[in-house]
Scaffold this active site. Structure first.
Site: not given
Length: 252
Positions: A110, A73
């Site tokens: 997220d 990420k």
């Protein structure tokens, strides 16, 4: 007779390492079947190293969008042409759009998924949170908490001067921080007996215990927190919300 227009094949996928367990592949494959998106396909791209990423983009036909998971990420960011403002602030990307010219733009969904799933649980006394872990996921959690005006601190196995160590978490600290979020992979299947090294007797009915892990449904962390009265939630709903947000971004 007019020729039937052939639908352009659209390829989506997940970038990560050891991702056979992935939520995304099943979720999107089911979604495509359910809505008859027969020109859409979703695949897991298990990369040994992030250096394999450019070749994957170059060689994959019809690539439209990608999800990104552990451990890439953060390390994926230098490979992108553009990064959305929020993702830049967070410092982690979990969603990428691929243009026709193979230009890549990174987003973070997220934080959106977490915020939306935590909100219904919040009561007046939930003003401070502890985030267990300091990886890419925890950065998105911190960003979401900030947006909700909830103070937070990080807990780490190797803390810097601004972070708590697990050993430092006393009854006083637990009384102050009534939201405890596991943003580490500890307790994920198959290691279902593992849990963060907390004194679980410090949880009370005033606490929310939130685990980003969703497999198993009830981790050892959640079970023990619940045994002491805490309200518990796993990461499944967050994943659904972030996946739908990613779908929205890919179809803009």
């Amino acid at each position: 007779m007019a020729k039937k227009k052939v639908k352009k094949q659209r390829q989506f996928g997940l970038i990560g390492k050891n991702i056979h367990y992935s939520f995304s592949k099943k979720y999107f494959t089911d979604k495509f079947e359910h809505h008859f998106f027969d020109n859409c396909h979703y695949k897991n791209y298990d990369l040994e190293s992030i250096r394999e990423f450019p070749k994957l983009v170059e060689e994959t036909k019809g690539l439209v969008g990608l999800n990104v998971t552990i451990p890439y990420k953060e390390t994926i960011i230098p490979y992108l042409d553009k990064v959305d403002k929020k993702a830049k602030k967070i410092g982690a990307v979990n969603c990428i759009t691929v243009s026709k010219k193979k230009k890549l733009k990174g987003y973070n969904t997220d934080y959106y998924g977490f915020k939306k799933s935590l909100k219904p649980l919040l009561k007046k006394h939930h003003t401070k949170a502890l985030i267990l872990g300091t990886g890419g996921a925890s950065k998105a959690i911190a960003f979401a908490l900030k947006k909700m005006n909830i103070e937070y601190d990080f807990v780490s196995r190797n803390p810097n001067e601004y972070e708590f160590s697990y050993e430092e978490l006393t009854a006083e600290i637990f009384a102050e921080y009534t939201i405890i979020i596991n943003a580490t992979p500890v307790g994920t299947h198959p290691n279902v007996k593992d849990c963060p090294a907390l004194d679980y007797s410090l949880f009370t009915s005033q606490h929310i215990a939130y685990d980003l892990v969703y497999n198993p449904e009830k981790t050892a962390f959640l079970k023990q927190a619940k045994a002491h009265g805490a309200t518990i939630k796993n990461g499944y709903e967050m994943l659904v919300f972030q996946a739908e947000k990613a779908w929205e971004i890919w179809n803009k």
